[in-house]
Design an enzyme around this catalytic site. Structure first.
Site, PDB file in Angstrom:
ATOM      1  N   GLY A 225     -11.614  27.849   1.921  1.00 19.36           N
ATOM      2  CA  GLY A 225     -11.708  26.917   0.804  1.00 19.36           C
ATOM      3  C   GLY A 225     -12.042  25.531   1.314  1.00 19.36           C
ATOM      4  O   GLY A 225     -12.585  25.378   2.415  1.00 19.36           O
ATOM      5  N   SER A 226     -11.674  24.526   0.539  1.00 23.53           N
ATOM      6  CA  SER A 226     -12.084  23.171   0.892  1.00 23.53           C
ATOM      7  C   SER A 226     -11.243  22.625   2.054  1.00 23.53           C
ATOM      8  O   SER A 226     -10.103  23.032   2.266  1.00 23.53           O
ATOM      9  CB  SER A 226     -11.946  22.264  -0.335  1.00 23.53           C
ATOM     10  OG  SER A 226     -10.625  22.323  -0.817  1.00 23.53           O
ATOM     11  N   GLU A 245     -11.193  28.588   7.207  1.00 18.67           N
ATOM     12  CA  GLU A 245     -12.647  28.624   7.010  1.00 18.67           C
ATOM     13  C   GLU A 245     -12.948  27.616   5.913  1.00 18.67           C
ATOM     14  O   GLU A 245     -12.720  27.886   4.732  1.00 18.67           O
ATOM     15  CB  GLU A 245     -13.098  30.032   6.599  1.00 18.67           C
ATOM     16  CG  GLU A 245     -12.721  31.128   7.584  1.00 18.67           C
ATOM     17  CD  GLU A 245     -13.505  31.066   8.883  1.00 18.67           C
ATOM     18  OE1 GLU A 245     -14.606  30.471   8.897  1.00 18.67           O
ATOM     19  OE2 GLU A 245     -13.028  31.602   9.896  1.00 18.67           O
ATOM     20  N   LEU A 246     -13.439  26.437   6.303  1.00 20.27           N
ATOM     21  CA  LEU A 246     -13.467  25.309   5.368  1.00 20.27           C
ATOM     22  C   LEU A 246     -14.889  24.860   5.033  1.00 20.27           C
ATOM     23  O   LEU A 246     -15.848  25.584   5.256  1.00 20.27           O
ATOM     24  CB  LEU A 246     -12.616  24.178   5.961  1.00 20.27           C
ATOM     25  CG  LEU A 246     -11.199  24.621   6.415  1.00 20.27           C
ATOM     26  CD1 LEU A 246     -10.442  23.482   7.052  1.00 20.27           C
ATOM     27  CD2 LEU A 246     -10.411  25.228   5.266  1.00 20.27           C
ATOM     28  N   CYS A 279     -20.516  27.683   1.539  1.00 18.45           N
ATOM     29  CA  CYS A 279     -20.055  26.718   2.551  1.00 18.45           C
ATOM     30  C   CYS A 279     -21.187  26.350   3.492  1.00 18.45           C
ATOM     31  O   CYS A 279     -21.138  25.305   4.133  1.00 18.45           O
ATOM     32  CB  CYS A 279     -18.886  27.316   3.323  1.00 18.45           C
ATOM     33  SG  CYS A 279     -19.217  28.974   3.908  1.00 18.45           S
TER      34      CYS A 279
END
Ligand code: NAD
Length: 471
Positions: A225-226, A245-246, A279
């Site tokens: 996510g963010s 995992e950004l 992303c």
């Protein structure tokens, strides 16, 4: 209309309330999900811990994951419909996600059977007759928190490796796209995942995630996510293991002599598919002076040719962005760039939540559209003097997920590969490309740890050393 309950210990149970899921395109209700109470959030972890006490062999895990792959093929039309409706993802892209999700399941099945340790040699003196081997041991309960943009495949990148590793999972899907995750839980149960190995809890995100972050029964928090939410999660639970995992603001560098048709193709597919909500969507394009004008001359008409609108229409490439907040942010950032002197070459408007595919040139490096994560169908293009300046601009970011150079010069490719600050560096390949087996993850604010099934499994096992000596 899918009315989804909580999936805890192999049973669907109601929450203390329900919430509606709406299409981001036209706001129609597409289903509802249960809102879990605090006790239910904790119960999911207890169920997962109990499930891990029951034997589940690697061969059995692999068989179940293979069966799930077959079932997903049979039920793919249903998944496309639900996924497209709740995420606003165009049906063709949704169908592509189902295919990738099958691959992720297949890879997870393979990894379950590939889990192995190694012989560790010891020098004389420890014992004359020593045998030392490592045994991969599942780390425990995995709490998985997932975003809206790949409601099936990114959920499977958590669940598949965790089940393959012998862990149990508590999953909190995005509140925007809980229905696809629920369908998946149903399918995995049908495939034979034992009760408690997978639990799906929906409701108030902060409450659920905080309970799991504080729960000693959770060993790993794996979050996609963010960046802001991901790093806050790590700060709250420093003693747990994390896979983060950004976000990113993916850069592409077009060097002297680059094949501009390939560059345009990489930008158009990489920057605008699913309205730029990946992303690794291409956001920052840098072009050396020799190719800058020619690139823009090809890029703008290609972007203008993209079909934007109803995600249910097979011709649509650019559907809606996820919500009104995203529309306001994108239009605000475009306007701010314009005030700062940028030129909006195409787009810059919105109809409902469909933001027109947008190309902005001559952007200030300090503006949000360059520094922040746009997460929308907007690409910025900037002229750079040469390769050196281009590498500097690519690295001038707090993020570092994927990046790419397009060049015919091997030396330039090698320099870029060595110096670009990113988890993955592509040469003449779109930076938005992802294969489900490849190691995948970021540096800097883009995260830590790696996914890609084989690599994700390694994040979820401990290699316990067993050392045996003769008496
Ligand atoms: P998000 O951060 O808003 O939400 C992600 C998850 O966190 C959701 O399940 C959400 O419910 C939960 N969440 C949100 N706020 C929370 C809070 N305050 N406390 C606890 N949980 C909270 O992200 P999103 O909008 O769903 O997805 C877009 C973001 O995800 C982008 O930044 C994108 O780059 C990133 N992303 C990264 C990858 C990757 O592999 N690196 C892949 C896909 C998306």
């Amino acid at each position: 209309m899918r009315d989804q309950k909580l999936f805890i210990d192999g049973t669907w149970v109601p929450g203390h309330d329900t919430a509606t899921v709406r299409s981001p395109y036209d706001d129609r209700a597409v289903g509802s999900y249960a809102v879990a109470g605090e006790q239910q959030v904790a119960d999911a972890v207890h169920a997962a811990r109990r499930a891990m006490e029951r034997e589940w062999s690697p061969a059995a895990r692999a068989a179940v994951l293979r069966k799930a792959e077959r079932l997903l093929e049979e039920r793919s039309a249903e998944f496309v419909e639900v996924l497209s409706a709740e995420a606003g993802k165009p049906v063709t892209a949704a169908a592509g996600e189902i295919v990738r999700a099958r691959t992720t399941l297949g890879l997870s099945a393979e990894e379950a059977t590939r889990l192995s340790g190694e012989f560790v040699p010891f020098e004389p003196g420890v014992g004359t007759d020593v045998l030392a081997v490592t045994v991969p041991v599942p780390v425990g309960v995995v709490a998985a928190i997932t975003p809206f943009n790949f409601p099936l495949n990114l959920v499977l990148h958590k669940i598949g490796p965790a089940l393959a590793a012998g862990c149990a999972v508590v999953l909190k899907p995005s509140e925007r796209t809980p229905l696809t995750a629920g369908l998946l839980a149903e399918l995995l149960a049908e495939a034979g995942v034992p009760a408690g190995r997978l639990n799906v809890v929906t409701g108030a995100p902060e409450q659920i995630v905080e309970i799991w972050a504080d729960d000693p029964g959770v060993a790993v928090l794996t979050f996609t996510g963010s960046s802001a939410v991901g790093w806050a999660l790590k700060a709250r639970s420093p003693r747990k293991r994390h896979v983060l995992e950004l976000g990113s603001n993916t850069a592409l560098l077009a060097d002297t002599g680059a094949d501009l048709d390939a560059v345009v193709d990489a930008i158009v597919t990489g920057g605008f598919t699913f309205a730029g909500q990946a992303c690794v969507s291409v956001q920052r394009v840098y072009a050396v002076a020799e190719v800058y004008d020619a690139l823009l001359a090809k890029l703008v008409p290609a972007v203008e040719a993209l079909v934007a609108g109803d995600p249910a229409d097979e011709r649509t490439v650019v559907g809606p962005v996820i919500g009104d907040g995203a529309v306001e942010r994108l239009l605000g950032w475009i306007e701010k760039a314009r005030v700062d002197g940028a030129s909006v070459l195409t787009g810059g408007t919105a109809s409902g939540r469909v933001v027109a595919p947008t190309v902005v040139a001559d952007v200030s490096p300090q503006t949000d559209l360059v520094c922040g994560e746009a997460f929308g169908p907007v690409v910025t293009v900037q002229r750079v003097a040469d390769l050196e300046a281009g590498i500097g601009q690519v690295n001038d970011s707090r993020f570092g997920l994927n990046t790419a150079i397009f060049t015919r010069d091997v030396g330039a490719a090698l320099a870029f590969a060595r110096r670009a600050e990113a988890g993955t560096v592509m040469v003449n390949v779109s930076p938005s490309f992802r294969g489900d087996h490849m190691p995948y993850g970021g540096v800097k604010d883009s995260g830590q740890g790696r996914e890609g099934v084989r690599y994700a499994v390694q994040e979820l096992v401990d290699h316990k050393l067993v050392l045996l000596a003769g008496q």
